[in-house]
Scaffold this motif. Structure first.
Motif, PDB file in Angstrom:
ATOM      1  N   ASP A   1      19.732  13.001   0.180  1.00  0.00           N
ATOM      2  CA  ASP A   1      20.755  12.300   0.942  1.00  0.00           C
ATOM      3  C   ASP A   1      20.458  12.283   2.431  1.00  0.00           C
ATOM      4  OD1 ASP A   1      22.363  11.433  -1.076  1.00  0.00           O
ATOM      5  OD2 ASP A   1      23.680  13.180  -1.069  1.00  0.00           O
ATOM      6  N   VAL A   2      19.816  13.351   2.939  1.00  0.00           N
ATOM      7  CA  VAL A   2      19.619  13.451   4.379  1.00  0.00           C
ATOM      8  C   VAL A   2      18.583  12.441   4.863  1.00  0.00           C
ATOM      9  CG1 VAL A   2      18.910  14.984   6.247  1.00  0.00           C
ATOM     10  CG2 VAL A   2      20.273  15.872   4.356  1.00  0.00           C
ATOM     11  N   SER A   3      17.503  12.253   4.094  1.00  0.00           N
ATOM     12  CA  SER A   3      16.395  11.419   4.573  1.00  0.00           C
ATOM     13  C   SER A   3      16.477   9.971   4.116  1.00  0.00           C
ATOM     14  CB  SER A   3      15.064  12.008   4.080  1.00  0.00           C
ATOM     15  OG  SER A   3      14.977  11.913   2.675  1.00  0.00           O
ATOM     16  N   ARG A   4      17.376   9.645   3.196  1.00  0.00           N
ATOM     17  CA  ARG A   4      17.348   8.314   2.591  1.00  0.00           C
ATOM     18  C   ARG A   4      17.612   7.201   3.602  1.00  0.00           C
ATOM     19  NH1 ARG A   4      21.908   8.381  -1.890  1.00  0.00           N
ATOM     20  NH2 ARG A   4      20.929   6.386  -2.360  1.00  0.00           N
ATOM     21  N   GLY A   5      18.266   7.524   4.714  1.00  0.00           N
ATOM     22  CA  GLY A   5      18.520   6.510   5.732  1.00  0.00           C
ATOM     23  C   GLY A   5      17.510   6.502   6.857  1.00  0.00           C
ATOM     24  N   ASP A   6      16.480   7.359   6.768  1.00  0.00           N
ATOM     25  CA  ASP A   6      15.483   7.462   7.829  1.00  0.00           C
ATOM     26  C   ASP A   6      14.394   6.421   7.612  1.00  0.00           C
ATOM     27  OD1 ASP A   6      13.738   8.140   9.814  1.00  0.00           O
ATOM     28  OD2 ASP A   6      13.458  10.224   9.189  1.00  0.00           O
ATOM     29  N   MET A   7      14.362   5.395   8.450  1.00  0.00           N
ATOM     30  CA  MET A   7      13.376   4.328   8.350  1.00  0.00           C
ATOM     31  C   MET A   7      12.413   4.368   9.535  1.00  0.00           C
ATOM     32  SD  MET A   7      13.915   2.545   5.567  1.00  0.00           S
ATOM     33  CE  MET A   7      14.500   3.922   4.594  1.00  0.00           C
ATOM     34  N   THR A   8      12.082   5.570   9.994  1.00  0.00           N
ATOM     35  CA  THR A   8      11.183   5.726  11.129  1.00  0.00           C
ATOM     36  C   THR A   8       9.806   5.164  10.799  1.00  0.00           C
ATOM     37  OG1 THR A   8      12.335   7.726  11.826  1.00  0.00           O
ATOM     38  CG2 THR A   8      10.138   7.373  12.717  1.00  0.00           C
ATOM     39  N   VAL A   9       9.277   4.325  11.689  1.00  0.00           N
ATOM     40  CA  VAL A   9       7.962   3.723  11.498  1.00  0.00           C
ATOM     41  C   VAL A   9       6.903   4.652  12.087  1.00  0.00           C
ATOM     42  CG1 VAL A   9       6.502   1.722  11.984  1.00  0.00           C
ATOM     43  CG2 VAL A   9       8.944   1.401  11.556  1.00  0.00           C
ATOM     44  N   LEU A  10       5.874   4.936  11.285  1.00  0.00           N
ATOM     45  CA  LEU A  10       4.788   5.825  11.691  1.00  0.00           C
ATOM     46  C   LEU A  10       3.462   5.062  11.702  1.00  0.00           C
ATOM     47  CD1 LEU A  10       5.762   8.934   9.508  1.00  0.00           C
ATOM     48  CD2 LEU A  10       6.188   8.618  11.961  1.00  0.00           C
ATOM     49  N   PRO A  11       2.524   5.440  12.599  1.00  0.00           N
ATOM     50  CA  PRO A  11       2.664   6.472  13.626  1.00  0.00           C
ATOM     51  C   PRO A  11       3.556   6.017  14.773  1.00  0.00           C
ATOM     52  CG  PRO A  11       0.555   5.372  13.830  1.00  0.00           C
ATOM     53  CD  PRO A  11       1.189   4.832  12.596  1.00  0.00           C
ATOM     54  N   LYS A  12       4.131   6.983  15.461  1.00  0.00           N
ATOM     55  CA  LYS A  12       4.992   6.681  16.597  1.00  0.00           C
ATOM     56  C   LYS A  12       4.129   6.379  17.814  1.00  0.00           C
ATOM     57  CE  LYS A  12       9.072   8.527  16.603  1.00  0.00           C
ATOM     58  NZ  LYS A  12      10.227   9.448  16.717  1.00  0.00           N
TER      59      LYS A  12
ATOM     60  N   LEU B   1       4.137   7.679   1.252  1.00  0.00           N
ATOM     61  CA  LEU B   1       3.896   7.022   2.530  1.00  0.00           C
ATOM     62  C   LEU B   1       3.612   5.564   2.204  1.00  0.00           C
ATOM     63  CD1 LEU B   1       3.686   7.905   5.541  1.00  0.00           C
ATOM     64  CD2 LEU B   1       1.222   8.053   5.206  1.00  0.00           C
ATOM     65  N   GLN B   2       4.545   4.684   2.531  1.00  0.00           N
ATOM     66  CA  GLN B   2       4.466   3.287   2.101  1.00  0.00           C
ATOM     67  C   GLN B   2       4.271   2.376   3.305  1.00  0.00           C
ATOM     68  OE1 GLN B   2       7.894   0.925   0.168  1.00  0.00           O
ATOM     69  NE2 GLN B   2       6.681   1.646  -1.583  1.00  0.00           N
ATOM     70  N   GLN B   3       3.402   1.403   3.124  1.00  0.00           N
ATOM     71  CA  GLN B   3       3.113   0.473   4.214  1.00  0.00           C
ATOM     72  C   GLN B   3       4.387  -0.203   4.699  1.00  0.00           C
ATOM     73  OE1 GLN B   3       0.415  -2.646   3.108  1.00  0.00           O
ATOM     74  NE2 GLN B   3       0.652  -3.767   5.038  1.00  0.00           N
ATOM     75  N   PHE B   4       4.567  -0.196   6.011  1.00  0.00           N
ATOM     76  CA  PHE B   4       5.728  -0.852   6.601  1.00  0.00           C
ATOM     77  C   PHE B   4       5.462  -2.352   6.680  1.00  0.00           C
ATOM     78  CE2 PHE B   4       7.637  -2.591  10.540  1.00  0.00           C
ATOM     79  CZ  PHE B   4       8.973  -2.499  10.175  1.00  0.00           C
ATOM     80  N   ILE B   5       6.360  -3.117   6.121  1.00  0.00           N
ATOM     81  CA  ILE B   5       6.238  -4.572   6.105  1.00  0.00           C
ATOM     82  C   ILE B   5       7.367  -5.151   6.940  1.00  0.00           C
ATOM     83  CG2 ILE B   5       6.253  -6.645   4.666  1.00  0.00           C
ATOM     84  CD1 ILE B   5       5.249  -4.819   2.378  1.00  0.00           C
ATOM     85  N   LYS B   6       7.006  -5.826   7.980  1.00  0.00           N
ATOM     86  CA  LYS B   6       8.002  -6.422   8.861  1.00  0.00           C
ATOM     87  C   LYS B   6       8.386  -7.787   8.294  1.00  0.00           C
ATOM     88  CE  LYS B   6       9.011  -7.293  13.733  1.00  0.00           C
ATOM     89  NZ  LYS B   6       8.462  -7.317  15.124  1.00  0.00           N
ATOM     90  N   GLY B   7       9.434  -7.775   7.510  1.00  0.00           N
ATOM     91  CA  GLY B   7       9.859  -9.013   6.879  1.00  0.00           C
ATOM     92  C   GLY B   7      11.269  -8.895   6.360  1.00  0.00           C
TER      93      GLY B   7
ATOM     94  N   ILE C   1       6.203   3.951   6.515  1.00  0.00           N
ATOM     95  CA  ILE C   1       7.448   4.714   6.501  1.00  0.00           C
ATOM     96  C   ILE C   1       7.357   5.732   5.376  1.00  0.00           C
ATOM     97  CG2 ILE C   1       8.903   2.904   7.515  1.00  0.00           C
ATOM     98  CD1 ILE C   1       9.866   2.229   4.727  1.00  0.00           C
ATOM     99  N   MET C   2       8.072   6.839   5.536  1.00  0.00           N
ATOM    100  CA  MET C   2       8.041   7.900   4.533  1.00  0.00           C
ATOM    101  C   MET C   2       9.336   7.912   3.736  1.00  0.00           C
ATOM    102  SD  MET C   2       6.071  11.160   6.219  1.00  0.00           S
ATOM    103  CE  MET C   2       6.098  11.977   4.619  1.00  0.00           C
TER     104      MET C   2
ATOM    105  N   GLU D   1       0.841  -1.190   0.000  1.00  0.00           N
ATOM    106  CA  GLU D   1       0.000   0.000   0.000  1.00  0.00           C
ATOM    107  C   GLU D   1       0.879   1.244   0.000  1.00  0.00           C
ATOM    108  OE1 GLU D   1      -2.873   2.293   3.143  1.00  0.00           O
ATOM    109  OE2 GLU D   1      -2.952   0.107   3.113  1.00  0.00           O
ATOM    110  N   THR D   2       0.661   2.131  -0.947  1.00  0.00           N
ATOM    111  CA  THR D   2       1.501   3.314  -1.112  1.00  0.00           C
ATOM    112  C   THR D   2       0.638   4.529  -1.385  1.00  0.00           C
ATOM    113  OG1 THR D   2       3.274   1.928  -2.041  1.00  0.00           O
ATOM    114  CG2 THR D   2       3.445   4.295  -2.389  1.00  0.00           C
ATOM    115  N   HIS D   3       0.942   5.642  -0.693  1.00  0.00           N
ATOM    116  CA  HIS D   3       0.197   6.879  -0.875  1.00  0.00           C
ATOM    117  C   HIS D   3       1.163   7.984  -1.289  1.00  0.00           C
ATOM    118  CE1 HIS D   3      -3.354   5.197   1.264  1.00  0.00           C
ATOM    119  NE2 HIS D   3      -2.434   4.576   1.994  1.00  0.00           N
ATOM    120  N   ASN D   4       0.805   8.734  -2.327  1.00  0.00           N
ATOM    121  CA  ASN D   4       1.566   9.931  -2.690  1.00  0.00           C
ATOM    122  C   ASN D   4       1.065  11.091  -1.836  1.00  0.00           C
ATOM    123  OD1 ASN D   4       2.821   8.452  -4.716  1.00  0.00           O
ATOM    124  ND2 ASN D   4       1.273   8.991  -6.223  1.00  0.00           N
ATOM    125  N   VAL D   5       1.978  11.762  -1.145  1.00  0.00           N
ATOM    126  CA  VAL D   5       1.585  12.852  -0.246  1.00  0.00           C
ATOM    127  C   VAL D   5       2.410  14.100  -0.565  1.00  0.00           C
ATOM    128  CG1 VAL D   5       0.736  11.413   1.635  1.00  0.00           C
ATOM    129  CG2 VAL D   5       3.159  11.905   1.512  1.00  0.00           C
TER     130      VAL D   5
END
Length: 543
Positions: free
Chosen positions: A237-248, A271-277, A229-230, A204-208
């Motif tokens: 370059d700054v955000s490419r390593g940010d894998m913060t899971v939302l919502p917190k 905004l892409q669905q976080f898949i724990k795998g 995750i966003m 699931e992916t949303h363009n925001v």
């Protein structure tokens, strides 16, 4: 790890420390370099094998004709590996690359290159004009038969522009997608949309384009039980390593995180669905809508260790099947490198455990995983040369089995199991047998980068242990030491080759110290370095 909020004095100390480290290891590195030159005639047979191949061009295999291959991106591991592969297969290799900060890249000094050219880097003022003119000059000057593009993330679209110009204004063939295809695959939102249109599964992916749009999706999270995750659609370059899971954990933490994201109509995000795998990546060579070479391996957010999945494993076959299906359904005359990132979604039901293969990103360029074709260089080179086979009315003529590959190299071509034996994935119909199965690795070695492991597994853990840092225990330190020894003794370094040792020496003793010195002189901040891609993955931070 340092970030944009870290005091500049820490960034300064980081650069000085790494330059000092390189100087400390310079004597040992130089001794190993000269030892390699001494031992090369006794322990390496690459030169003798190449001479046999070249002699066959005028002897018992007159159908083999050495080609002139231009490989761009030889400053990166993937470009250097492919240049060496074509050299070992008997061809003439021309190398070219950007040289950031004016520091010569290590690939320039490879024995595999007949000549090296420095390329002007595309910029906002001139665009890609000077870059394309530079490529066209090389193609005409060297009478290049085939251009193999090994671009970095920052020049993928420009390489698509170059492909269209080069094939229109010269006789060269290009291993590179056109502009529209490259743009579609490169951008996260358009790739997901195209994959959906092709009837293939996606997360699931949303363009925001606003924070309100983000919160609207996240507001439904408690009901849907989904997390996200966003990712920035463009280069960031700054955000490419940010894998913060939302919502917190709390609403206020979520709002604080989202408020810090620079999102707008001009700078969209997904905004892409976080898949724990488990995460995997692939590298595929596509020529005239056929997958000619394929490898899959476990992946991570910063991939510095490469270990191929067995080509006959269910996962590898499933990812190959997805790649072939994507190419087939696209119905375009696709020629280029195609690399997917996959996540494996696992679900447990009454029927048992079920797994779904979901693509999360596509990189329309060569992947460093190409190094896993070590030992298959001749077969891989032959797969690339399929691009030179003429087409009549859109139908490719059957190639001469010896075209561009010597007799004594035919025996090393291996193929995966027949496509008839591949399992269905996500309900696809069984494929019809392909005329020629793609080249896959055969018992490939595992790869690491000595410079990375030395710092990550030995020096940093030692420092934190000496400082009595709570996050480092003695058992963790010993585990890191064991991993380092295992890699150093049993794995292969991604840059070093006994028959071609100078690039590795230059990388650690000149190139990276030069980059760190340039960062010092320009007051530039960075948070991490990917040694495998050299200049392409310095994650730079705003001052």
């Amino acid at each position: 790890m340092l970030d944009a909020r870290s005091p500049y004095r820490l960034h300064f100390a980081q650069n000085v420390s790494l330059i000092t480290l390189s100087l400390l290891f310079l004597p040992l590195s130089t001794i190993l370099l000269f030892a390699s030159y001494v031992l090369r005639p006794f322990l390496s047979n690459e030169d003798a094998a190449r001479k046999r191949i070249r002699r066959s061009a005028s002897g018992r295999n007159p159908s083999f004709r050495p080609k002139t291959i231009l490989v761009t991106g030889v400053g990166m591991t993937k470009g250097l590996f492919l240049a060496r592969a074509f050299y070992k297969a008997g061809h003439n290799v021309i190398g070219a690359d950007f040289e950031p900060s004016g520091v010569p890249v290590c690939g320039r000094f490879s024995k595999a290159l007949r000549r090296f050219y420095r390329l002007p880097k595309p910029n906002e003022t001139a665009g890609a004009a000077y870059y394309i003119d530079g490529l066209l000059h090389i193609v005409r000057e060297e009478k290049v038969d085939l251009w193999v593009s090994c671009s970095g993330v920052a020049s993928a679209v420009e390489d698509g522009q170059a492909k269209e110009v080069l094939e229109r204004r010269s006789d060269v063939r290009c291993i590179q997608f056109d502009v529209l295809t490259t743009q579609m695959l490169h951008e996260k939102d358009t790739f997901i949309a195209q994959t959906q249109r092709l009837g293939l599964p996606v997360p699931e992916t949303h363009n925001v384009t606003s924070r309100a749009a983000v919160h609207k999706v996240l507001h439904e999270s408690p009901r849907t039980k989904k997390q996200y995750i966003m990712k920035s659609v463009g280069m960031d370059d700054v955000s490419r390593g940010d894998m913060t899971v939302l919502p917190k954990r709390t609403v206020s933490e979520t709002y604080n995180h989202v408020s810090a994201i620079p999102i707008s109509g001009k700078k969209p995000w997904v905004l892409q669905q976080f898949i724990k795998g488990r995460e995997y990546c692939t590298h595929a060579l596509v020529v005239n809508n056929e997958v000619k070479a394929f490898v899959a391996c476990p992946s991570s957010e910063l991939l510095m260790h490469y270990e191929a999945l067995p080509s006959d494993s269910a996962l590898s076959r499933a990812m190959l099947r997805f790649t072939e299906e994507f190419v087939r359904r696209s119905r375009d005359n696709m020629t280029g490198h195609l690399s997917f990132d996959f996540l494996i979604e696992e679900a447990v039901s009454e029927k048992g455990a079920q797994m779904a293969l979901l693509p999360i990103e596509c990189n329309p360029r060569a992947h460093t995983a190409v190094v896993l074709f070590h030992g298959q260089e001749n077969a891989l080179a032959h797969a690339y040369l399929a691009a030179l086979t003429p087409q009549i009315n859109g139908v490719r003529e059957p190639p001469n089995p010896n075209h561009g590959i010597p007799d004594d190299a035919n025996s090393v071509i291996s193929a995966p199991p027949s496509s008839q034996s591949r399992p269905n994935i996500n309900g696809y119909a069984p494929p019809s047998p392909s005329p020629a199965a793609p080249v896959t690795p055969a018992n490939p070695p595992r790869y690491y980068w000595l410079g990375h492991d030395l710092v990550a597994f030995l020096l940093l853990p030692s420092l934190t242990l000496l400082l009595l840092h709570r996050q480092t225990t003695l058992s963790a330190f010993l585990h890191n030491c064991t991993s380092f020894l295992e890699h150093a003794l049993l794995w292969r370094d991604g840059t070093f080759e006994l028959w071609d040792p100078l690039p590795a020496w230059w990388l650690y003793c000149v190139y990276w110290p030069g980059q760190f010195l340039a960062a010092l002189l320009r007051g530039r901040r960075w948070s991490r370095v990917n040694v495998s891609t050299f200049y392409d993955m310095i994650q730079r931070l705003p001052a």
